[in-house]
Design a protein around this motif. Structure first.
Motif, mmCIF file in Angstrom:
data_model
loop_
_atom_site.group_PDB
_atom_site.id
_atom_site.type_symbol
_atom_site.label_atom_id
_atom_site.label_comp_id
_atom_site.label_asym_id
_atom_site.label_seq_id
_atom_site.Cartn_x
_atom_site.Cartn_y
_atom_site.Cartn_z
ATOM 1 N N GLN A 82 0.828 -1.210 0.000
ATOM 2 C CA GLN A 82 0.000 0.000 0.000
ATOM 3 C C GLN A 82 0.863 1.260 0.000
ATOM 4 O OE1 GLN A 82 -3.242 0.326 -0.197
ATOM 5 N NE2 GLN A 82 -4.079 -1.689 0.285
ATOM 6 N N GLU A 83 1.977 1.195 0.697
ATOM 7 C CA GLU A 83 2.852 2.362 0.813
ATOM 8 C C GLU A 83 3.845 2.468 -0.341
ATOM 9 O OE1 GLU A 83 4.468 1.568 4.653
ATOM 10 O OE2 GLU A 83 2.840 2.577 5.724
ATOM 11 N N LYS A 84 3.780 1.501 -1.261
ATOM 12 C CA LYS A 84 4.648 1.492 -2.443
ATOM 13 C C LYS A 84 6.126 1.546 -2.064
ATOM 14 C CE LYS A 84 1.203 3.457 -5.613
ATOM 15 N NZ LYS A 84 0.067 3.252 -4.700
ATOM 16 N N LYS A 85 6.488 0.718 -1.095
ATOM 17 C CA LYS A 85 7.890 0.603 -0.714
ATOM 18 C C LYS A 85 8.690 0.005 -1.870
ATOM 19 C CE LYS A 85 7.432 1.661 3.770
ATOM 20 N NZ LYS A 85 8.111 2.797 4.423
ATOM 21 N N ASN A 86 10.019 0.152 -1.797
ATOM 22 C CA ASN A 86 10.830 -0.399 -2.873
ATOM 23 C C ASN A 86 10.832 -1.930 -2.826
ATOM 24 O OD1 ASN A 86 13.165 -1.478 -1.344
ATOM 25 N ND2 ASN A 86 13.631 0.665 -0.905
ATOM 26 N N TYR A 87 11.264 -2.530 -3.896
ATOM 27 C CA TYR A 87 11.163 -3.976 -4.060
ATOM 28 C C TYR A 87 11.886 -4.733 -2.948
ATOM 29 C CZ TYR A 87 11.891 -8.648 -5.948
ATOM 30 O OH TYR A 87 11.939 -10.019 -6.094
ATOM 31 N N ILE A 88 13.055 -4.239 -2.558
ATOM 32 C CA ILE A 88 13.841 -4.947 -1.538
ATOM 33 C C ILE A 88 13.091 -4.989 -0.216
ATOM 34 C CG2 ILE A 88 15.965 -4.878 -0.174
ATOM 35 C CD1 ILE A 88 17.372 -3.717 -2.642
ATOM 36 N N ILE A 89 12.507 -3.851 0.170
ATOM 37 C CA ILE A 89 11.750 -3.790 1.430
ATOM 38 C C ILE A 89 10.568 -4.754 1.365
ATOM 39 C CG2 ILE A 89 10.287 -2.342 2.891
ATOM 40 C CD1 ILE A 89 13.223 -1.738 3.214
ATOM 41 N N LYS A 90 9.851 -4.745 0.270
ATOM 42 C CA LYS A 90 8.694 -5.637 0.128
ATOM 43 C C LYS A 90 9.123 -7.099 0.203
ATOM 44 C CE LYS A 90 7.177 -3.440 -3.600
ATOM 45 N NZ LYS A 90 6.332 -3.019 -4.752
ATOM 46 N N PHE A 91 10.230 -7.416 -0.437
ATOM 47 C CA PHE A 91 10.734 -8.793 -0.405
ATOM 48 C C PHE A 91 11.105 -9.202 1.020
ATOM 49 C CE2 PHE A 91 14.494 -11.524 -0.210
ATOM 50 C CZ PHE A 91 14.000 -12.670 -0.820
ATOM 51 N N LEU A 92 11.793 -8.306 1.746
ATOM 52 C CA LEU A 92 12.219 -8.635 3.108
ATOM 53 C C LEU A 92 11.034 -8.825 4.040
ATOM 54 C CD1 LEU A 92 15.301 -6.245 3.463
ATOM 55 C CD2 LEU A 92 15.343 -8.728 3.227
ATOM 56 N N TYR A 93 10.010 -7.979 3.908
ATOM 57 C CA TYR A 93 8.822 -8.135 4.757
ATOM 58 C C TYR A 93 8.091 -9.440 4.435
ATOM 59 C CZ TYR A 93 9.130 -3.319 6.514
ATOM 60 O OH TYR A 93 9.530 -2.164 7.144
ATOM 61 N N LYS A 94 8.033 -9.761 3.165
ATOM 62 C CA LYS A 94 7.385 -11.018 2.772
ATOM 63 C C LYS A 94 8.167 -12.210 3.311
ATOM 64 C CE LYS A 94 4.380 -13.408 0.278
ATOM 65 N NZ LYS A 94 2.931 -13.433 0.617
ATOM 66 N N PHE A 95 9.472 -12.164 3.200
ATOM 67 C CA PHE A 95 10.321 -13.245 3.703
ATOM 68 C C PHE A 95 10.186 -13.377 5.215
ATOM 69 C CE2 PHE A 95 14.415 -14.636 5.486
ATOM 70 C CZ PHE A 95 14.519 -15.892 4.888
ATOM 71 N N LEU A 96 10.202 -12.232 5.918
ATOM 72 C CA LEU A 96 10.088 -12.261 7.377
ATOM 73 C C LEU A 96 8.742 -12.841 7.803
ATOM 74 C CD1 LEU A 96 11.397 -11.515 10.089
ATOM 75 C CD2 LEU A 96 10.326 -9.245 9.878
ATOM 76 N N THR A 97 7.690 -12.471 7.093
ATOM 77 C CA THR A 97 6.366 -13.014 7.394
ATOM 78 C C THR A 97 6.340 -14.517 7.204
ATOM 79 O OG1 THR A 97 5.292 -10.943 6.713
ATOM 80 C CG2 THR A 97 3.919 -12.928 6.774
ATOM 81 N N ASN A 98 6.870 -14.978 6.090
ATOM 82 C CA ASN A 98 6.806 -16.408 5.768
ATOM 83 C C ASN A 98 7.646 -17.259 6.724
ATOM 84 O OD1 ASN A 98 5.058 -16.001 3.648
ATOM 85 N ND2 ASN A 98 6.665 -15.918 2.088
ATOM 86 N N ILE A 99 8.855 -16.791 7.020
ATOM 87 C CA ILE A 99 9.704 -17.591 7.905
ATOM 88 C C ILE A 99 9.169 -17.571 9.337
ATOM 89 C CG2 ILE A 99 11.368 -15.776 8.545
ATOM 90 C CD1 ILE A 99 13.558 -17.951 8.241
ATOM 91 N N SER A 100 8.579 -16.444 9.735
ATOM 92 C CA SER A 100 7.986 -16.359 11.067
ATOM 93 C C SER A 100 6.817 -17.329 11.186
ATOM 94 C CB SER A 100 7.519 -14.929 11.352
ATOM 95 O OG SER A 100 8.607 -14.031 11.387
ATOM 96 N N LEU A 101 5.977 -17.338 10.175
ATOM 97 C CA LEU A 101 4.825 -18.229 10.181
ATOM 98 C C LEU A 101 5.253 -19.694 10.152
ATOM 99 C CD1 LEU A 101 1.719 -18.261 10.109
ATOM 100 C CD2 LEU A 101 1.855 -18.216 7.619
ATOM 101 N N PHE A 102 6.314 -19.976 9.450
ATOM 102 C CA PHE A 102 6.806 -21.358 9.323
ATOM 103 C C PHE A 102 7.377 -21.877 10.647
ATOM 104 C CE2 PHE A 102 10.322 -24.314 8.336
ATOM 105 C CZ PHE A 102 9.592 -25.334 7.727
ATOM 106 N N ILE A 103 8.128 -21.040 11.353
ATOM 107 C CA ILE A 103 8.866 -21.514 12.529
ATOM 108 C C ILE A 103 8.081 -21.366 13.833
ATOM 109 C CG2 ILE A 103 10.933 -21.089 13.944
ATOM 110 C CD1 ILE A 103 12.457 -20.553 11.394
ATOM 111 N N CYS A 104 7.237 -20.341 13.945
ATOM 112 C CA CYS A 104 6.533 -20.120 15.208
ATOM 113 C C CYS A 104 5.515 -21.230 15.470
ATOM 114 C CB CYS A 104 5.846 -18.755 15.216
ATOM 115 S SG CYS A 104 4.316 -18.693 14.272
#
Length: 370
Positions: A135-157
């Motif tokens: 929504q905030e139109k962050k740059n690609y790297i930021i979007k990728f990192l947030y997506k990765f953090l979400t996925n790995i958090s969901l996987f391990i928690c």
């Protein structure tokens, strides 16, 4: 039961104190401690100064990260240094029953702690960081990192909590995801009698997301008739003040106040308006409704989860003149406004009370140690 709570990355007790939210942020842990005798250790991103703040939670402990490792002014080096934290607090996590991440940002630290200690991990999210970055139109790297953090958090928690159905629907396939909306204090019995008739309240950061530009434009040329009061701080302070002058709008922007003071401020207003473009589970709307304000909110998914139009509040499309037309139509409908105010208080009490969320979070803890 011993719980280690990890603060949001970069946040400290001082951060909460300076923003006026320290009592509110700690209240849920205080209630769990009082009702179920759960002991908490708070891992913060402060220094020794954090030790001077009293959590008012029996048998709690505060561990400021930057009393254990050196604070680096360079944000990249500071992030790299954060990987030292699990080692520095290894004895604390080994002696804990559960690890609890307060918000998604920073979750890599308790994840590493979990891998070393084999302790169960609960990750709480107030909003979906990846969706916000889109929504905030962050740059690609930021979007990728947030997506990765979400996925790995969901996987391990072991448990992953969200505050809205919109966020829960993003993870339909995961059994780990639980709905835990934001809580509010039990609503009072205050009526609309004696509240400001021609002053409108809005609360939130002075950021693009809150869309205050639309709010000001909608009330153009109402100076002397209506006053807009916004409580919040941010980089758009000067811009919004200048826009209000150009638009002939009475606008007061108030700095952040203590949460207890803010609760008393809600009680003075009949109308609360949110023009947000996107939200998680907005505490300000929940608080306004619980204290009897008539809420007018932009018709976005996370608002429509809370507000039933013309039942416990009003939803509006963010088109030119829509908000002002709605406000002008309803402002003198006293009987209907009273009914909406009462419905709002009841609905929030039923779904978002502190007592209810205390029970639910404790049930999450007990599930993790069965």
């Amino acid at each position: 039961m011993k719980i280690t709570v990890f603060f949001t990355y970069g946040y400290s007790l001082k951060t909460w104190y300076d923003s006026g939210t320290i009592e509110r942020e700690l209240e849920i842990y205080k209630k769990i401690n009082e009702k179920y005798q759960v002991n908490f250790t708070f891992v913060t991103y402060g220094n020794e100064e954090d030790l001077k703040y009293d959590t008012n939670i029996k048998n709690s402990e505060v561990v400021p990260i930057y009393s254990l490792i050196k604070y680096n002014k360079n944000s990249v080096l500071r992030y790299l240094n954060s990987f030292k934290i699990p080692y520095k607090i290894r004895m604390i996590t080994r002696n804990s029953d559960i690890l609890h991440q307060h918000q998604l940002l920073g979750s890599w630290i308790p994840i590493i702690c979990k891998l070393f200690s084999n302790k169960p991990l609960l990750i709480r999210t107030g909003y979906d960081m990846y969706q916000f970055s889109l929504q905030e139109k962050k740059n690609y790297i930021i979007k990728f990192l947030y997506k990765f953090l979400t996925n790995i958090s969901l996987f391990i928690c072991d448990i992953y909590t969200v505050t809205s159905n919109s966020d829960r629907n993003l993870f339909k396939s995961s059994e780990k995801v639980r709905l835990r909306p934001n809580w509010v204090y039990q609503s009072g019995s205050e009526s609309l009698v004696g509240r400001f008739e021609n002053r409108i309240l809005s609360v939130g950061r002075l950021a693009d997301q809150k869309n205050y530009e639309y709010l000001i434009n909608e009330f153009s040329n109402t100076k002397g008739e209506i006053v807009l009061d916004i409580y919040g701080s941010g980089e758009r302070f000067e811009y919004l003040n200048n826009l209000a002058k150009e638009s002939n709008v009475d606008l007061n922007i108030h700095k952040n106040v203590k949460h207890d003071d803010l609760l008393n401020i809600y009680k003075k207003y009949k109308f609360f308006i949110s023009t947000s473009l996107f939200e998680g589970n907005p505490k300000t709307i929940l608080e306004a409704m619980s204290l009897g304000c008539v809420v007018l909110a932009s018709n976005i998914p996370n608002h429509s989860e809370i507000i039933i139009n013309e039942n416990n509040g009003y939803l509006f499309e963010m088109k030119e003149n829509n908000l002002l037309t709605l406000y002008s139509k309803i402002k003198n409908q006293d009987e209907k406004l009273n009914n909406i105010s009462e419905n709002a208080k009841k609905d929030i009490l039923d779904s978002n009370s502190l007592e209810l969320l205390t029970e639910k979070i404790y049930s999450d803890y007990t599930d993790l140690i069965k």
